[in-house]
Scaffold this motif. Structure first.
Motif, PDB file in Angstrom:
ATOM      1  N   ALA A   1       0.842  -1.210   0.000  1.00 29.55           N
ATOM      2  CA  ALA A   1       0.000   0.000   0.000  1.00 29.55           C
ATOM      3  C   ALA A   1       0.871   1.251   0.000  1.00 29.55           C
ATOM      4  N   GLU A   2       1.999   1.178   0.711  1.00 23.49           N
ATOM      5  CA  GLU A   2       2.896   2.338   0.745  1.00 23.49           C
ATOM      6  C   GLU A   2       3.542   2.554  -0.628  1.00 23.49           C
ATOM      7  N   VAL A   3       3.942   1.485  -1.297  1.00 19.92           N
ATOM      8  CA  VAL A   3       4.481   1.636  -2.658  1.00 19.92           C
ATOM      9  C   VAL A   3       3.435   2.275  -3.567  1.00 19.92           C
ATOM     10  N   ARG A   4       2.218   1.762  -3.494  1.00 14.39           N
ATOM     11  CA  ARG A   4       1.171   2.285  -4.404  1.00 14.39           C
ATOM     12  C   ARG A   4       0.792   3.723  -4.052  1.00 14.39           C
ATOM     13  N   ARG A   5       0.809   4.065  -2.771  1.00 11.40           N
ATOM     14  CA  ARG A   5       0.544   5.458  -2.394  1.00 11.40           C
ATOM     15  C   ARG A   5       1.583   6.375  -3.040  1.00 11.40           C
ATOM     16  N   LEU A   6       2.841   5.965  -2.987  1.00  8.52           N
ATOM     17  CA  LEU A   6       3.895   6.815  -3.542  1.00  8.52           C
ATOM     18  C   LEU A   6       3.866   6.834  -5.067  1.00  8.52           C
ATOM     19  N   VAL A   7       3.552   5.715  -5.685  1.00 10.88           N
ATOM     20  CA  VAL A   7       3.403   5.716  -7.149  1.00 10.88           C
ATOM     21  C   VAL A   7       2.325   6.730  -7.533  1.00 10.88           C
ATOM     22  N   ALA A   8       1.193   6.705  -6.813  1.00 17.30           N
ATOM     23  CA  ALA A   8       0.119   7.665  -7.100  1.00 17.30           C
ATOM     24  C   ALA A   8       0.580   9.091  -6.802  1.00 17.30           C
ATOM     25  N   TRP A   9       1.363   9.251  -5.756  1.00 17.79           N
ATOM     26  CA  TRP A   9       1.891  10.585  -5.423  1.00 17.79           C
ATOM     27  C   TRP A   9       2.646  11.168  -6.629  1.00 17.79           C
ATOM     28  N   PHE A  10       3.542  10.381  -7.203  1.00 19.57           N
ATOM     29  CA  PHE A  10       4.341  10.915  -8.312  1.00 19.57           C
ATOM     30  C   PHE A  10       3.569  10.919  -9.630  1.00 19.57           C
ATOM     31  N   ASP A  11       2.806   9.868  -9.909  1.00 20.63           N
ATOM     32  CA  ASP A  11       2.060   9.807 -11.179  1.00 20.63           C
ATOM     33  C   ASP A  11       0.964  10.862 -11.241  1.00 20.63           C
ATOM     34  N   ASP A  12       0.394  11.169 -10.105  1.00 19.48           N
ATOM     35  CA  ASP A  12      -0.792  12.025 -10.087  1.00 19.48           C
ATOM     36  C   ASP A  12      -0.440  13.412  -9.516  1.00 19.48           C
ATOM     37  N   LYS A  13      -0.080  13.453  -8.247  1.00 24.06           N
ATOM     38  CA  LYS A  13       0.141  14.741  -7.570  1.00 24.06           C
ATOM     39  C   LYS A  13       1.365  15.476  -8.143  1.00 24.06           C
ATOM     40  N   PHE A  14       2.515  14.815  -8.122  1.00 24.00           N
ATOM     41  CA  PHE A  14       3.725  15.455  -8.664  1.00 24.00           C
ATOM     42  C   PHE A  14       3.501  15.823 -10.128  1.00 24.00           C
ATOM     43  N   HIS A  15       2.943  14.898 -10.879  1.00 20.65           N
ATOM     44  CA  HIS A  15       2.747  15.143 -12.306  1.00 20.65           C
ATOM     45  C   HIS A  15       1.887  16.369 -12.566  1.00 20.65           C
ATOM     46  N   HIS A  16       0.763  16.483 -11.844  1.00 23.62           N
ATOM     47  CA  HIS A  16      -0.122  17.628 -12.080  1.00 23.62           C
ATOM     48  C   HIS A  16       0.427  18.932 -11.508  1.00 23.62           C
ATOM     49  N   GLU A  17       1.108  18.850 -10.379  1.00 22.88           N
ATOM     50  CA  GLU A  17       1.600  20.080  -9.745  1.00 22.88           C
ATOM     51  C   GLU A  17       2.903  20.573 -10.369  1.00 22.88           C
ATOM     52  N   VAL A  18       3.700  19.640 -10.878  1.00 26.38           N
ATOM     53  CA  VAL A  18       5.027  20.019 -11.366  1.00 26.38           C
ATOM     54  C   VAL A  18       5.191  19.746 -12.869  1.00 26.38           C
ATOM     55  N   THR A  19       5.138  18.487 -13.254  1.00 28.41           N
ATOM     56  CA  THR A  19       5.513  18.096 -14.622  1.00 28.41           C
ATOM     57  C   THR A  19       4.629  18.755 -15.672  1.00 28.41           C
ATOM     58  N   VAL A  20       3.332  18.782 -15.437  1.00 26.83           N
ATOM     59  CA  VAL A  20       2.430  19.415 -16.400  1.00 26.83           C
ATOM     60  C   VAL A  20       2.804  20.891 -16.582  1.00 26.83           C
ATOM     61  N   ASN A  21       3.134  21.546 -15.483  1.00 23.42           N
ATOM     62  CA  ASN A  21       3.455  22.975 -15.556  1.00 23.42           C
ATOM     63  C   ASN A  21       4.803  23.260 -16.210  1.00 23.42           C
ATOM     64  N   LEU A  22       5.733  22.339 -16.137  1.00 23.39           N
ATOM     65  CA  LEU A  22       7.067  22.596 -16.684  1.00 23.39           C
ATOM     66  C   LEU A  22       7.272  21.882 -18.023  1.00 23.39           C
ATOM     67  N   LEU A  23       7.179  20.570 -18.024  1.00 24.02           N
ATOM     68  CA  LEU A  23       7.489  19.812 -19.248  1.00 24.02           C
ATOM     69  C   LEU A  23       6.466  20.064 -20.355  1.00 24.02           C
ATOM     70  N   TYR A  24       5.187  20.102 -19.991  1.00 26.91           N
ATOM     71  CA  TYR A  24       4.179  20.302 -21.030  1.00 26.91           C
ATOM     72  C   TYR A  24       4.234  21.721 -21.564  1.00 26.91           C
ATOM     73  N   GLU A  25       4.459  22.667 -20.677  1.00 26.46           N
ATOM     74  CA  GLU A  25       4.555  24.059 -21.140  1.00 26.46           C
ATOM     75  C   GLU A  25       5.777  24.256 -22.037  1.00 26.46           C
ATOM     76  N   ARG A  26       6.919  23.746 -21.608  1.00 28.24           N
ATOM     77  CA  ARG A  26       8.164  24.038 -22.321  1.00 28.24           C
ATOM     78  C   ARG A  26       8.373  23.171 -23.558  1.00 28.24           C
ATOM     79  N   VAL A  27       7.934  21.911 -23.506  1.00 29.42           N
ATOM     80  CA  VAL A  27       8.260  20.974 -24.587  1.00 29.42           C
ATOM     81  C   VAL A  27       7.035  20.575 -25.399  1.00 29.42           C
ATOM     82  N   TYR A  28       6.015  20.026 -24.720  1.00 30.56           N
ATOM     83  CA  TYR A  28       4.922  19.427 -25.489  1.00 30.56           C
ATOM     84  C   TYR A  28       4.069  20.447 -26.231  1.00 30.56           C
ATOM     85  N   LYS A  29       3.938  21.635 -25.675  1.00 25.99           N
ATOM     86  CA  LYS A  29       3.192  22.659 -26.420  1.00 25.99           C
ATOM     87  C   LYS A  29       3.859  22.932 -27.760  1.00 25.99           C
TER      88      LYS A  29
END
Lengths: 221, 221
Positions: A88-116
Protein backbone atom coordinates in the motif's frame (compact mmCIF):
# COMPACT_ATOMS: atom_id res chain seq x y z
CA UNK A 1 7.74 -9.09 -30.76
CA UNK A 2 7.27 -7.05 -27.62
CA UNK A 3 6.79 -3.43 -28.46
CA UNK A 4 6.47 -0.29 -26.36
CA UNK A 5 4.72 2.70 -27.93
CA UNK A 6 6.21 5.68 -26.16
CA UNK A 7 7.38 9.28 -26.12
CA UNK A 8 11.03 9.88 -25.11
CA UNK A 9 10.34 12.50 -22.43
CA UNK A 10 7.06 11.10 -21.08
CA UNK A 11 7.67 10.23 -17.42
CA UNK A 12 5.10 7.43 -17.60
CA UNK A 13 6.94 5.84 -20.53
CA UNK A 14 10.24 6.26 -18.74
CA UNK A 15 8.84 4.53 -15.66
CA UNK A 16 7.78 1.52 -17.76
CA UNK A 17 11.12 1.47 -19.62
CA UNK A 18 13.00 1.45 -16.31
CA UNK A 19 10.92 -1.44 -14.96
CA UNK A 20 11.33 -3.38 -18.22
CA UNK A 21 15.10 -2.85 -18.11
CA UNK A 22 15.36 -3.83 -14.42
CA UNK A 23 13.53 -7.05 -15.24
CA UNK A 24 15.58 -7.56 -18.41
CA UNK A 25 12.49 -7.71 -20.62
CA UNK A 26 13.58 -6.54 -24.05
CA UNK A 27 11.16 -4.49 -26.12
CA UNK A 28 11.22 -2.67 -29.41
CA UNK A 29 10.59 1.04 -28.86
CA UNK A 30 8.19 2.79 -31.21
CA UNK A 31 7.74 6.52 -30.89
CA UNK A 32 4.04 7.39 -30.94
CA UNK A 33 2.93 10.99 -31.45
CA UNK A 34 -0.21 10.32 -29.46
CA UNK A 35 -1.52 13.86 -29.98
CA UNK A 36 -1.95 13.09 -33.68
CA UNK A 37 -4.63 10.57 -32.66
CA UNK A 38 -3.67 7.95 -35.25
CA UNK A 39 -6.69 5.71 -35.85
CA UNK A 40 -4.77 2.42 -35.66
CA UNK A 41 -3.38 3.47 -32.29
CA UNK A 42 -6.75 4.61 -30.91
CA UNK A 43 -8.40 1.38 -31.97
CA UNK A 44 -5.93 -0.57 -29.81
CA UNK A 45 -5.85 1.98 -27.03
CA UNK A 46 -8.95 4.16 -26.76
CA UNK A 47 -7.43 6.28 -23.97
CA UNK A 48 -5.04 7.52 -26.67
CA UNK A 49 -2.12 7.81 -24.25
CA UNK A 50 1.39 6.45 -24.10
CA UNK A 51 2.81 4.12 -22.88
CA UNK A 52 1.07 1.23 -24.60
CA UNK A 53 2.76 -2.15 -24.39
CA UNK A 54 2.29 -5.08 -26.74
CA UNK A 55 3.36 -8.17 -24.79
CA UNK A 56 2.33 -11.84 -24.49
CA UNK A 57 -0.32 -11.34 -27.19
CA UNK A 58 -1.91 -8.51 -25.18
CA UNK A 59 -2.25 -4.78 -25.57
CA UNK A 60 -1.71 -3.09 -22.21
CA UNK A 61 -2.18 0.55 -21.36
CA UNK A 62 -1.96 2.74 -18.25
CA UNK A 63 1.54 2.82 -16.83
CA UNK A 64 0.57 1.71 -13.31
CA UNK A 65 -1.37 -1.28 -14.70
CA UNK A 66 1.60 -2.15 -16.94
CA UNK A 67 4.07 -2.05 -14.04
CA UNK A 68 1.87 -4.28 -11.88
CA UNK A 69 1.50 -6.69 -14.81
CA UNK A 70 5.27 -6.83 -15.28
CA UNK A 71 5.75 -7.45 -11.57
CA UNK A 72 3.22 -10.30 -11.63
CA UNK A 73 4.59 -11.96 -14.77
CA UNK A 74 8.32 -11.24 -14.31
CA UNK A 75 8.78 -11.29 -10.54
CA UNK A 76 12.62 -11.13 -10.65
CA UNK A 77 14.03 -8.80 -9.48
CA UNK A 78 11.21 -8.14 -7.05
CA UNK A 79 10.06 -4.51 -7.19
CA UNK A 80 6.99 -4.85 -4.95
CA UNK A 81 7.22 -5.96 -1.30
CA UNK A 82 5.25 -9.03 -0.15
CA UNK A 83 3.28 -7.54 2.75
CA UNK A 84 -0.02 -5.71 2.17
CA UNK A 85 0.94 -2.63 4.27
CA UNK A 86 4.24 -2.25 2.42
CA UNK A 87 2.51 -2.72 -0.95
CA UNK A 88 0.00 0.00 0.00
CA UNK A 89 2.90 2.34 0.75
CA UNK A 90 4.48 1.64 -2.66
CA UNK A 91 1.17 2.29 -4.40
CA UNK A 92 0.54 5.46 -2.39
CA UNK A 93 3.89 6.81 -3.54
CA UNK A 94 3.40 5.72 -7.15
CA UNK A 95 0.12 7.66 -7.10
CA UNK A 96 1.89 10.59 -5.42
CA UNK A 97 4.34 10.91 -8.31
CA UNK A 98 2.06 9.81 -11.18
CA UNK A 99 -0.79 12.02 -10.09
CA UNK A 100 0.14 14.74 -7.57
CA UNK A 101 3.72 15.46 -8.66
CA UNK A 102 2.75 15.14 -12.31
CA UNK A 103 -0.12 17.63 -12.08
CA UNK A 104 1.60 20.08 -9.74
CA UNK A 105 5.03 20.02 -11.37
CA UNK A 106 5.51 18.10 -14.62
CA UNK A 107 2.43 19.41 -16.40
CA UNK A 108 3.46 22.98 -15.56
CA UNK A 109 7.07 22.60 -16.68
CA UNK A 110 7.49 19.81 -19.25
CA UNK A 111 4.18 20.30 -21.03
CA UNK A 112 4.55 24.06 -21.14
CA UNK A 113 8.16 24.04 -22.32
CA UNK A 114 8.26 20.97 -24.59
CA UNK A 115 4.92 19.43 -25.49
CA UNK A 116 3.19 22.66 -26.42
CA UNK A 117 5.88 23.19 -29.03
CA UNK A 118 5.73 19.59 -30.29
CA UNK A 119 1.93 19.54 -30.39
CA UNK A 120 1.78 23.08 -31.78
CA UNK A 121 -0.80 24.09 -29.17
CA UNK A 122 0.59 27.48 -28.24
CA UNK A 123 3.32 29.12 -26.23
CA UNK A 124 4.52 28.39 -22.70
CA UNK A 125 2.56 30.30 -20.04
CA UNK A 126 4.90 31.93 -17.56
CA UNK A 127 2.37 31.67 -14.71
CA UNK A 128 2.32 27.89 -15.10
CA UNK A 129 6.10 27.64 -15.30
CA UNK A 130 6.35 29.73 -12.14
CA UNK A 131 3.84 27.48 -10.37
CA UNK A 132 5.75 24.35 -11.43
CA UNK A 133 9.08 25.84 -10.31
CA UNK A 134 7.56 26.67 -6.93
CA UNK A 135 5.82 23.32 -6.46
CA UNK A 136 8.87 21.19 -7.29
CA UNK A 137 10.71 22.55 -4.24
CA UNK A 138 8.19 21.05 -1.88
CA UNK A 139 8.31 17.72 -3.69
CA UNK A 140 12.13 17.57 -3.67
CA UNK A 141 12.04 18.20 0.08
CA UNK A 142 9.42 15.48 0.50
CA UNK A 143 11.75 12.99 -1.21
CA UNK A 144 14.58 14.17 1.05
CA UNK A 145 12.36 13.79 4.12
CA UNK A 146 11.37 10.24 3.14
CA UNK A 147 15.02 9.33 2.55
CA UNK A 148 16.08 10.45 6.00
CA UNK A 149 14.45 7.35 7.50
CA UNK A 150 14.57 4.92 4.59
CA UNK A 151 17.04 3.26 2.19
CA UNK A 152 14.63 3.68 -0.72
CA UNK A 153 11.48 5.79 -1.12
CA UNK A 154 8.96 3.22 0.10
CA UNK A 155 11.18 1.50 2.69
CA UNK A 156 14.24 -0.74 2.75
CA UNK A 157 13.89 -2.14 -0.73
CA UNK A 158 14.00 -0.65 -4.21
CA UNK A 159 10.43 -0.64 -5.59
CA UNK A 160 8.27 0.66 -8.42
CA UNK A 161 7.82 3.84 -6.34
CA UNK A 162 11.49 4.76 -6.83
CA UNK A 163 11.12 4.40 -10.59
CA UNK A 164 7.89 6.41 -10.64
CA UNK A 165 9.65 9.28 -8.88
CA UNK A 166 12.92 9.00 -10.82
CA UNK A 167 11.02 8.94 -14.11
CA UNK A 168 9.35 12.28 -13.37
CA UNK A 169 12.62 13.82 -12.21
CA UNK A 170 14.64 12.54 -15.17
CA UNK A 171 12.18 14.12 -17.63
CA UNK A 172 12.43 17.43 -15.79
CA UNK A 173 16.21 17.17 -15.49
CA UNK A 174 16.38 16.90 -19.29
CA UNK A 175 15.00 20.43 -19.49
CA UNK A 176 17.15 21.68 -16.60
CA UNK A 177 14.29 22.09 -14.13
CA UNK A 178 15.66 20.19 -11.12
CA UNK A 179 17.73 22.05 -8.53
CA UNK A 180 19.94 19.21 -7.30
CA UNK A 181 21.57 21.45 -4.70
CA UNK A 182 18.29 21.85 -2.85
CA UNK A 183 18.35 18.69 -0.76
CA UNK A 184 21.28 16.35 -0.22
CA UNK A 185 19.33 13.24 0.79
CA UNK A 186 17.17 13.64 -2.32
CA UNK A 187 20.23 14.04 -4.55
CA UNK A 188 21.95 11.00 -3.02
CA UNK A 189 18.85 8.91 -3.68
CA UNK A 190 18.68 10.07 -7.31
CA UNK A 191 22.42 9.47 -7.85
CA UNK A 192 21.92 5.90 -6.58
CA UNK A 193 19.01 5.14 -8.93
CA UNK A 194 20.50 7.03 -11.88
CA UNK A 195 23.63 4.85 -11.78
CA UNK A 196 21.65 1.63 -12.30
CA UNK A 197 22.18 -0.02 -15.70
CA UNK A 198 18.40 0.27 -16.33
CA UNK A 199 18.83 4.03 -16.57
CA UNK A 200 21.36 3.96 -19.43
CA UNK A 201 19.06 3.82 -22.42
CA UNK A 202 16.95 6.65 -21.04
CA UNK A 203 19.93 8.92 -20.43
CA UNK A 204 21.16 8.25 -23.97
CA UNK A 205 17.86 9.37 -25.57
CA UNK A 206 18.01 12.73 -27.25
CA UNK A 207 15.00 14.79 -28.22
CA UNK A 208 15.60 16.76 -31.44
CA UNK A 209 15.29 20.49 -30.80
CA UNK A 210 15.88 20.15 -27.06
CA UNK A 211 19.40 19.82 -25.65
CA UNK A 212 19.76 18.57 -22.08
CA UNK A 213 22.14 20.32 -19.65
CA UNK A 214 25.71 19.00 -19.42
CA UNK A 215 25.12 17.16 -16.13
CA UNK A 216 22.04 15.31 -17.41
CA UNK A 217 23.69 12.02 -18.39
CA UNK A 218 26.58 12.40 -15.95
CA UNK A 219 26.45 9.85 -13.13
CA UNK A 220 28.59 12.09 -10.95
CA UNK A 221 26.48 15.25 -11.29
CA UNK B 1 -11.61 1.44 15.40
CA UNK B 2 -11.50 1.55 11.61
CA UNK B 3 -12.21 5.00 10.33
CA UNK B 4 -12.68 6.44 6.86
CA UNK B 5 -12.08 10.16 6.41
CA UNK B 6 -14.25 11.13 3.47
CA UNK B 7 -16.43 13.58 1.59
CA UNK B 8 -19.98 12.40 0.76
CA UNK B 9 -19.87 13.25 -2.96
CA UNK B 10 -16.22 12.41 -3.63
CA UNK B 11 -16.20 9.58 -6.18
CA UNK B 12 -12.93 8.23 -4.75
CA UNK B 13 -14.45 8.00 -1.27
CA UNK B 14 -17.56 6.38 -2.72
CA UNK B 15 -15.43 3.77 -4.49
CA UNK B 16 -13.70 2.86 -1.21
CA UNK B 17 -17.02 2.81 0.69
CA UNK B 18 -18.50 0.45 -1.92
CA UNK B 19 -15.53 -1.92 -1.69
CA UNK B 20 -15.63 -1.83 2.12
CA UNK B 21 -19.35 -2.61 2.08
CA UNK B 22 -18.99 -5.45 -0.45
CA UNK B 23 -16.33 -6.99 1.79
CA UNK B 24 -18.41 -6.31 4.93
CA UNK B 25 -15.64 -4.30 6.57
CA UNK B 26 -17.33 -1.87 8.92
CA UNK B 27 -15.85 1.58 9.33
CA UNK B 28 -16.74 4.76 11.12
CA UNK B 29 -17.22 7.58 8.63
CA UNK B 30 -15.70 10.95 9.43
CA UNK B 31 -16.37 13.85 7.13
CA UNK B 32 -13.14 15.69 6.35
CA UNK B 33 -13.22 19.13 4.76
CA UNK B 34 -9.84 18.49 3.16
CA UNK B 35 -9.72 21.96 1.58
CA UNK B 36 -9.43 23.46 5.07
CA UNK B 37 -6.02 21.73 5.31
CA UNK B 38 -6.39 20.77 8.96
CA UNK B 39 -2.89 20.24 10.42
CA UNK B 40 -3.69 16.96 12.19
CA UNK B 41 -5.03 15.57 8.92
CA UNK B 42 -2.05 16.75 6.85
CA UNK B 43 0.40 15.26 9.33
CA UNK B 44 -1.15 11.83 8.79
CA UNK B 45 -1.76 12.31 5.08
CA UNK B 46 0.56 14.83 3.42
CA UNK B 47 -1.27 14.53 0.08
CA UNK B 48 -4.16 16.24 1.89
CA UNK B 49 -6.81 14.29 -0.02
CA UNK B 50 -9.71 12.08 0.90
CA UNK B 51 -10.24 9.16 1.25
CA UNK B 52 -7.88 8.34 4.08
CA UNK B 53 -8.42 5.04 5.88
CA UNK B 54 -7.32 4.13 9.39
CA UNK B 55 -7.22 0.34 9.50
CA UNK B 56 -5.10 -2.41 11.10
CA UNK B 57 -2.98 0.23 12.87
CA UNK B 58 -2.14 1.86 9.53
CA UNK B 59 -2.99 5.11 7.81
CA UNK B 60 -3.72 4.48 4.14
CA UNK B 61 -4.29 7.03 1.43
CA UNK B 62 -4.87 7.02 -2.32
CA UNK B 63 -8.10 5.27 -3.24
CA UNK B 64 -6.51 2.80 -5.68
CA UNK B 65 -3.89 1.77 -3.10
CA UNK B 66 -6.65 1.39 -0.48
CA UNK B 67 -8.77 -0.83 -2.75
CA UNK B 68 -5.79 -3.08 -3.57
CA UNK B 69 -4.98 -3.31 0.15
CA UNK B 70 -8.56 -4.30 0.97
CA UNK B 71 -8.50 -6.92 -1.78
CA UNK B 72 -5.24 -8.37 -0.42
CA UNK B 73 -6.32 -8.41 3.22
CA UNK B 74 -10.04 -9.21 2.77
CA UNK B 75 -10.11 -11.42 -0.31
CA UNK B 76 -13.81 -12.38 0.05
CA UNK B 77 -15.76 -11.61 -2.06
CA UNK B 78 -13.06 -11.54 -4.70
CA UNK B 79 -13.08 -8.25 -6.64
CA UNK B 80 -9.87 -8.80 -8.60
CA UNK B 81 -9.41 -11.70 -11.04
CA UNK B 82 -6.50 -14.13 -10.53
CA UNK B 83 -4.83 -13.91 -13.97
CA UNK B 84 -2.31 -11.17 -14.74
CA UNK B 85 -3.94 -10.15 -18.07
CA UNK B 86 -7.36 -9.86 -16.42
CA UNK B 87 -5.89 -7.89 -13.51
CA UNK B 88 -4.24 -5.51 -15.98
CA UNK B 89 -7.63 -4.95 -17.61
CA UNK B 90 -9.23 -4.16 -14.22
CA UNK B 91 -6.44 -1.71 -13.42
CA UNK B 92 -6.61 -0.10 -16.86
CA UNK B 93 -10.31 0.57 -16.32
CA UNK B 94 -9.84 1.79 -12.74
CA UNK B 95 -7.32 4.31 -14.13
CA UNK B 96 -9.74 5.15 -16.95
CA UNK B 97 -12.41 6.22 -14.47
CA UNK B 98 -10.18 7.57 -11.69
CA UNK B 99 -8.05 9.61 -14.06
CA UNK B 100 -9.53 10.12 -17.54
CA UNK B 101 -13.24 10.18 -16.68
CA UNK B 102 -12.55 12.18 -13.54
CA UNK B 103 -10.56 14.89 -15.33
CA UNK B 104 -12.71 15.04 -18.45
CA UNK B 105 -16.10 14.84 -16.75
CA UNK B 106 -16.27 14.91 -12.95
CA UNK B 107 -13.91 17.85 -12.43
CA UNK B 108 -15.88 19.89 -14.96
CA UNK B 109 -19.29 19.10 -13.48
CA UNK B 110 -19.08 18.15 -9.81
CA UNK B 111 -16.25 20.50 -8.87
CA UNK B 112 -17.76 23.40 -10.75
CA UNK B 113 -21.28 22.93 -9.44
CA UNK B 114 -20.66 21.69 -5.88
CA UNK B 115 -17.10 21.98 -4.59
CA UNK B 116 -16.52 25.55 -5.70
CA UNK B 117 -19.48 26.55 -3.56
CA UNK B 118 -18.36 24.43 -0.59
CA UNK B 119 -14.76 25.60 -0.82
CA UNK B 120 -15.80 29.18 -1.55
CA UNK B 121 -13.41 29.36 -4.52
CA UNK B 122 -15.68 31.09 -7.00
CA UNK B 123 -18.61 30.49 -9.32
CA UNK B 124 -19.19 27.66 -11.79
CA UNK B 125 -17.67 28.34 -15.22
CA UNK B 126 -20.14 27.57 -17.96
CA UNK B 127 -17.40 26.61 -20.44
CA UNK B 128 -16.25 23.86 -18.09
CA UNK B 129 -19.78 22.62 -17.45
CA UNK B 130 -20.36 22.48 -21.20
CA UNK B 131 -17.12 20.54 -21.70
CA UNK B 132 -18.10 18.06 -18.96
CA UNK B 133 -21.60 17.63 -20.39
CA UNK B 134 -20.11 16.93 -23.81
CA UNK B 135 -17.41 14.55 -22.56
CA UNK B 136 -19.73 12.41 -20.45
CA UNK B 137 -21.62 11.27 -23.57
CA UNK B 138 -18.56 9.59 -24.98
CA UNK B 139 -17.82 7.90 -21.66
CA UNK B 140 -21.39 6.63 -21.26
CA UNK B 141 -21.16 5.14 -24.74
CA UNK B 142 -17.82 3.56 -23.89
CA UNK B 143 -19.43 1.82 -20.89
CA UNK B 144 -22.27 0.68 -23.16
CA UNK B 145 -19.76 -0.60 -25.74
CA UNK B 146 -17.84 -2.57 -23.10
CA UNK B 147 -21.09 -4.07 -21.80
CA UNK B 148 -22.11 -5.38 -25.20
CA UNK B 149 -19.51 -8.13 -24.92
CA UNK B 150 -19.14 -8.52 -21.17
CA UNK B 151 -21.17 -9.27 -18.04
CA UNK B 152 -19.29 -6.65 -16.04
CA UNK B 153 -16.98 -3.84 -17.11
CA UNK B 154 -13.70 -5.74 -16.99
CA UNK B 155 -15.05 -9.16 -18.03
CA UNK B 156 -17.27 -11.89 -16.61
CA UNK B 157 -16.85 -11.01 -12.96
CA UNK B 158 -17.70 -8.00 -10.84
CA UNK B 159 -14.47 -6.17 -10.01
CA UNK B 160 -13.06 -2.98 -8.53
CA UNK B 161 -13.40 -1.46 -12.02
CA UNK B 162 -17.20 -1.57 -11.78
CA UNK B 163 -17.09 0.28 -8.46
CA UNK B 164 -14.63 2.86 -9.79
CA UNK B 165 -17.02 3.65 -12.66
CA UNK B 166 -20.21 3.47 -10.58
CA UNK B 167 -18.70 5.77 -7.95
CA UNK B 168 -18.04 8.51 -10.52
CA UNK B 169 -21.51 8.10 -12.02
CA UNK B 170 -23.31 8.08 -8.68
CA UNK B 171 -21.68 11.38 -7.68
CA UNK B 172 -22.75 12.93 -10.98
CA UNK B 173 -26.22 11.42 -10.74
CA UNK B 174 -26.65 13.20 -7.40
CA UNK B 175 -26.42 16.51 -9.26
CA UNK B 176 -28.58 15.29 -12.15
CA UNK B 177 -25.77 15.15 -14.71
CA UNK B 178 -26.22 11.62 -16.07
CA UNK B 179 -28.50 11.08 -19.07
CA UNK B 180 -29.65 7.51 -18.39
CA UNK B 181 -31.63 7.39 -21.62
CA UNK B 182 -28.48 7.70 -23.69
CA UNK B 183 -27.38 4.06 -23.74
CA UNK B 184 -29.41 1.05 -22.65
CA UNK B 185 -26.51 -1.36 -22.03
CA UNK B 186 -24.88 1.28 -19.83
CA UNK B 187 -28.09 1.88 -17.90
CA UNK B 188 -28.66 -1.86 -17.38
CA UNK B 189 -25.15 -2.21 -15.99
CA UNK B 190 -25.67 0.69 -13.59
CA UNK B 191 -29.08 -0.63 -12.47
CA UNK B 192 -27.40 -3.96 -11.66
CA UNK B 193 -24.65 -2.43 -9.55
CA UNK B 194 -26.90 0.19 -7.95
CA UNK B 195 -29.20 -2.52 -6.60
CA UNK B 196 -26.40 -4.18 -4.60
CA UNK B 197 -26.70 -3.82 -0.82
CA UNK B 198 -23.28 -2.11 -0.78
CA UNK B 199 -24.84 0.86 -2.56
CA UNK B 200 -27.48 1.57 0.10
CA UNK B 201 -25.54 3.76 2.48
CA UNK B 202 -24.25 5.91 -0.38
CA UNK B 203 -27.71 6.46 -1.85
CA UNK B 204 -29.00 7.45 1.60
CA UNK B 205 -26.35 10.19 2.05
CA UNK B 206 -27.66 13.70 1.67
CA UNK B 207 -25.52 16.76 1.11
CA UNK B 208 -26.97 19.86 2.81
CA UNK B 209 -27.77 22.53 0.24
CA UNK B 210 -27.87 20.09 -2.67
CA UNK B 211 -30.98 18.01 -3.35
CA UNK B 212 -30.61 14.99 -5.65
CA UNK B 213 -33.18 14.34 -8.41
CA UNK B 214 -36.16 12.10 -7.59
CA UNK B 215 -34.73 9.06 -9.42
CA UNK B 216 -31.37 9.21 -7.62
CA UNK B 217 -32.04 6.65 -4.87
CA UNK B 218 -34.68 4.79 -6.88
CA UNK B 219 -33.50 1.29 -7.89
CA UNK B 220 -36.02 1.25 -10.72
CA UNK B 221 -35.00 4.54 -12.31
Amino acid sequence: MRRLYHQPLSPFCRKVRLILAEKKVEVELVEEKFWERRMDFLRLNPAGKVPMLRIDGLILSDSAAICEYLEETHPTPQLMPRGAPERAEVRRLVAWFDDKFHHEVTVNLLYERVYKRLMKTGYPESAKIKAGAKNIKYHLDYIGWLMEGRRWLAGDELTIADFAAAAQLSSLDYIGDVDWARNEAMKDWYAKIKSRPAFRSILADLMPGFTPPAHYADLDF
